[in-house]
Write an enzyme that holds these catalytic residues in place. Sequence first.
Site, PDB file in Angstrom:
ATOM      1  N   ARG A  36     -33.952  79.269  25.121  1.00  0.00           N
ATOM      2  CA  ARG A  36     -35.343  79.152  24.685  1.00  0.00           C
ATOM      3  C   ARG A  36     -35.488  79.859  23.348  1.00  0.00           C
ATOM      4  O   ARG A  36     -34.575  80.548  22.896  1.00  0.00           O
ATOM      5  CB  ARG A  36     -36.280  79.748  25.737  1.00  0.00           C
ATOM      6  N   ARG A  38     -39.781  86.885  19.534  1.00  0.00           N
ATOM      7  CA  ARG A  38     -41.003  87.390  20.178  1.00  0.00           C
ATOM      8  C   ARG A  38     -42.089  87.550  19.116  1.00  0.00           C
ATOM      9  O   ARG A  38     -41.824  88.129  18.059  1.00  0.00           O
ATOM     10  CB  ARG A  38     -40.743  88.751  20.802  1.00  0.00           C
ATOM     11  N   ARG A  63     -12.076  86.347  25.371  1.00  0.00           N
ATOM     12  CA  ARG A  63     -12.209  87.195  24.198  1.00  0.00           C
ATOM     13  C   ARG A  63     -11.956  88.624  24.659  1.00  0.00           C
ATOM     14  O   ARG A  63     -12.390  89.027  25.755  1.00  0.00           O
ATOM     15  CB  ARG A  63     -13.616  87.111  23.598  1.00  0.00           C
ATOM     16  N   ARG A  96     -20.419  95.352  16.003  1.00  0.00           N
ATOM     17  CA  ARG A  96     -21.437  96.383  16.215  1.00  0.00           C
ATOM     18  C   ARG A  96     -20.791  97.760  16.240  1.00  0.00           C
ATOM     19  O   ARG A  96     -19.569  97.885  16.402  1.00  0.00           O
ATOM     20  CB  ARG A  96     -22.217  96.135  17.503  1.00  0.00           C
ATOM     21  N   GLU A 131     -16.774  98.090  17.080  1.00  0.00           N
ATOM     22  CA  GLU A 131     -16.311  97.073  18.044  1.00  0.00           C
ATOM     23  C   GLU A 131     -16.052  95.760  17.333  1.00  0.00           C
ATOM     24  O   GLU A 131     -16.882  95.292  16.543  1.00  0.00           O
ATOM     25  CB  GLU A 131     -17.416  96.900  19.098  1.00  0.00           C
ATOM     26  N   TYR A 138     -19.195  85.427  33.161  1.00  0.00           N
ATOM     27  CA  TYR A 138     -19.815  86.671  32.715  1.00  0.00           C
ATOM     28  C   TYR A 138     -20.856  87.058  33.763  1.00  0.00           C
ATOM     29  O   TYR A 138     -21.742  86.268  34.091  1.00  0.00           O
ATOM     30  CB  TYR A 138     -20.499  86.545  31.339  1.00  0.00           C
ATOM     31  N   ASP A 164     -23.570  90.172  34.909  1.00  0.00           N
ATOM     32  CA  ASP A 164     -24.154  91.495  34.741  1.00  0.00           C
ATOM     33  C   ASP A 164     -23.910  92.309  36.011  1.00  0.00           C
ATOM     34  O   ASP A 164     -23.630  91.749  37.078  1.00  0.00           O
ATOM     35  CB  ASP A 164     -25.654  91.378  34.456  1.00  0.00           C
TER      36      ASP A 164
HETATM   37  C1  LIG Z   1     -18.550  94.461  26.752  1.00  0.00           C
HETATM   38  C2  LIG Z   1     -19.308  94.324  28.034  1.00  0.00           C
HETATM   39  C3  LIG Z   1     -20.566  94.886  28.135  1.00  0.00           C
HETATM   40  C4  LIG Z   1     -21.280  94.762  29.329  1.00  0.00           C
HETATM   41  N1  LIG Z   1     -22.516  95.305  29.364  1.00  0.00           N
HETATM   42  C5  LIG Z   1     -23.247  95.169  30.497  1.00  0.00           C
HETATM   43  C6  LIG Z   1     -24.577  95.677  30.528  1.00  0.00           C
HETATM   44  O1  LIG Z   1     -25.095  96.245  29.566  1.00  0.00           O
HETATM   45  N2  LIG Z   1     -25.282  95.492  31.688  1.00  0.00           N
HETATM   46  C7  LIG Z   1     -24.753  94.854  32.785  1.00  0.00           C
HETATM   47  O2  LIG Z   1     -25.443  94.721  33.800  1.00  0.00           O
HETATM   48  N3  LIG Z   1     -23.485  94.382  32.763  1.00  0.00           N
HETATM   49  C8  LIG Z   1     -22.724  94.520  31.654  1.00  0.00           C
HETATM   50  N4  LIG Z   1     -21.440  94.037  31.629  1.00  0.00           N
HETATM   51  C9  LIG Z   1     -20.872  93.415  32.850  1.00  0.00           C
HETATM   52  C10 LIG Z   1     -20.079  94.410  33.760  1.00  0.00           C
HETATM   53  O3  LIG Z   1     -19.013  94.956  33.051  1.00  0.00           O
HETATM   54  C11 LIG Z   1     -19.600  93.626  35.004  1.00  0.00           C
HETATM   55  O4  LIG Z   1     -20.722  93.193  35.732  1.00  0.00           O
HETATM   56  C12 LIG Z   1     -18.703  94.428  35.963  1.00  0.00           C
HETATM   57  O5  LIG Z   1     -17.697  95.115  35.300  1.00  0.00           O
HETATM   58  C13 LIG Z   1     -18.072  93.479  36.964  1.00  0.00           C
HETATM   59  O6  LIG Z   1     -17.332  94.214  37.925  1.00  0.00           O
HETATM   60  P1  LIG Z   1     -16.046  93.584  38.640  1.00  0.00           P
HETATM   61  O7  LIG Z   1     -15.671  94.550  39.695  1.00  0.00           O
HETATM   62  O8  LIG Z   1     -16.321  92.184  39.030  1.00  0.00           O
HETATM   63  O9  LIG Z   1     -14.920  93.499  37.497  1.00  0.00           O
HETATM   64  P2  LIG Z   1     -14.095  94.623  36.755  1.00  0.00           P
HETATM   65  O10 LIG Z   1     -14.974  95.745  36.362  1.00  0.00           O
HETATM   66  O11 LIG Z   1     -13.332  93.950  35.681  1.00  0.00           O
HETATM   67  O12 LIG Z   1     -13.065  95.160  37.867  1.00  0.00           O
HETATM   68  C14 LIG Z   1     -11.889  94.461  38.224  1.00  0.00           C
HETATM   69  C15 LIG Z   1     -10.798  95.469  38.485  1.00  0.00           C
HETATM   70  O13 LIG Z   1      -9.654  94.789  39.017  1.00  0.00           O
HETATM   71  C16 LIG Z   1      -8.496  95.418  38.527  1.00  0.00           C
HETATM   72  N5  LIG Z   1      -7.366  94.478  38.604  1.00  0.00           N
HETATM   73  C17 LIG Z   1      -7.302  93.260  38.008  1.00  0.00           C
HETATM   74  N6  LIG Z   1      -6.132  92.654  38.308  1.00  0.00           N
HETATM   75  C18 LIG Z   1      -5.459  93.497  39.117  1.00  0.00           C
HETATM   76  C19 LIG Z   1      -4.179  93.421  39.759  1.00  0.00           C
HETATM   77  N7  LIG Z   1      -3.378  92.347  39.627  1.00  0.00           N
HETATM   78  N8  LIG Z   1      -3.771  94.483  40.511  1.00  0.00           N
HETATM   79  C20 LIG Z   1      -4.571  95.573  40.652  1.00  0.00           C
HETATM   80  N9  LIG Z   1      -5.799  95.685  40.064  1.00  0.00           N
HETATM   81  C21 LIG Z   1      -6.238  94.663  39.307  1.00  0.00           C
HETATM   82  C22 LIG Z   1      -8.861  95.803  37.101  1.00  0.00           C
HETATM   83  O14 LIG Z   1      -8.047  96.855  36.615  1.00  0.00           O
HETATM   84  C23 LIG Z   1     -10.330  96.200  37.237  1.00  0.00           C
HETATM   85  O15 LIG Z   1     -10.475  97.601  37.395  1.00  0.00           O
HETATM   86  C24 LIG Z   1     -20.722  94.095  30.437  1.00  0.00           C
HETATM   87  C25 LIG Z   1     -19.454  93.515  30.331  1.00  0.00           C
HETATM   88  C26 LIG Z   1     -18.766  93.597  29.137  1.00  0.00           C
HETATM   89  C27 LIG Z   1     -17.441  92.909  29.023  1.00  0.00           C
END
Ligand SMILES: Cc1cc2nc3c(=O)[nH]c(=O)nc-3n(C[C@H](O)[C@H](O)[C@H](O)COP(=O)(O)OP(=O)(O)OC[C@H]3O[C@@H](n4cnc5c(N)ncnc54)[C@H](O)[C@@H]3O)c2cc1C
Length: 378
Positions: free
Chosen positions: A172, A176, A248, A278, A299, A347, A349
């Site tokens: 959208r 603002r 990425r 940033r 970054e 992606y 949150d």
């Molecule tokens: C740059 C960035 C900024 C963000 N900012 C925000 C924000 O401001 N607000 C928000 O709400 N969300 C934000 N997010 C999203 C947030 O990071 C995710 O919602 C969250 O990390 C997801 O958790 P997860 O457990 O699914 O994945 P992950 O945090 O990636 O955890 C997965 C884990 O699995 C482990 N793993 C993977 N493969 C293996 C393997 N083969 N053996 C053993 N261990 C393994 C990894 O080491 C990792 O620790 C952001 C994401 C990014 C990339």
Amino acid sequence: MKQILIVGAGLSGAVIGRELAQAGHQIRIIDSRPHIGGNCYTERDDKTGVMVHKYGPHIFHTDDEGVWDYVNRFTSFKPYMNRVKTTSKGQVFSLPINLHTINQFYGKTFRPAEALAFIETQADLSITEPQNFEEQALRFVGPDLYQAFFKGYTEKQWGCSPTELPASILKRLPVRFNYDDNYFFHRFQGMPENGYTPMIEAILDHPAITVELDTIYTPDMAEEADHVFWSGAIDGYFDFKLGRLGYRTLKFEEFFADGDYQGCAVMNYGDRDVPWTRITEHKHFSPWETHEKTVCYRESSHTAGPDDVPYYPIRLVDEKEMLTQYVDLAKSTEGVTFVGRLGTYRYLDMDVTIREALTTAEIFLNSDGHAPAFIVEP
Ligand SMILES: Cc1cc2nc3c(=O)[nH]c(=O)nc-3n(C[C@H](O)[C@H](O)[C@H](O)COP(=O)(O)OP(=O)(O)OC[C@H]3O[C@@H](n4cnc5c(N)ncnc54)[C@H](O)[C@@H]3O)c2cc1C
């Protein structure tokens, strides 16, 4: 009681583990990294004492009251409002584009209705059905704001022309017509007082949960388990046999300064000739703390190689085709549920991650241990 193996000690793994442990199951969580928390990991910097978001800035925001209550059970949150600035062609502007940005950019003193009428004169109304991100942005805001605030930033972030990205990214009008510069619209927004790591530590703190760090998954681990929850990369589970899904990655160049370096937590850089997207100054994520020195991350975004941390799934046509094949493979694999941002190649949150993890645990508990490959289709 079932033996559960969870791969990944990020938010997905921790929440699923906690819910199943509370229901009486025995949980083994492994993570290849030397710490818990996945990409939400925070730690205090040795030199400055500042709480640092090691994998990039994380702001908690949600409309989901159940999730807000859940996180507040495990840690205390401080009010935090995300306000972002951007530097473009030697000037600093407020984001998201708001009335202040428009008035400053065009040297005007518009009131809301005047600004709206003006932006409509800038918008390219000849584009009736935008085919890509660039056309969508031009249709909404016209060439000047597009060049200053979207084009260079998007090229740097995604490593391609905005004409190669889907129009749907800008759903959208991204403007603002008031002075509200709060980045998020959500009802609940905040920052855990001592960072995210203690919150996730508290979620994992249950006698039926064991956590093994520096431990990479090997298939023999699954043989000892009744069910596996996989929050690693979906292509990684299958040893990348159909190829690697594109991501990425981010590079953070750390630097230190005295006092306050930039006066805000996040300063974007939209100009193409500035290599970084940033600069994050971490002390501003904890405005209730005082530190003499400061630590910042410059970054930049790059194509992820095999050894890089995968951050943003690319999800263009080629990736989606490969993803479909991995999803089919996953569905024909017994005893494994793929979860989280890497397991479903989306992606997510943090609030969505937690909600999906709670739902995953609930479905597992109600299905007598026969959870499907996906709770949410990737
Ligand atoms: C740059 C960035 C900024 C963000 N900012 C925000 C924000 O401001 N607000 C928000 O709400 N969300 C934000 N997010 C999203 C947030 O990071 C995710 O919602 C969250 O990390 C997801 O958790 P997860 O457990 O699914 O994945 P992950 O945090 O990636 O955890 C997965 C884990 O699995 C482990 N793993 C993977 N493969 C293996 C393997 N083969 N053996 C053993 N261990 C393994 C990894 O080491 C990792 O620790 C952001 C994401 C990014 C990339």
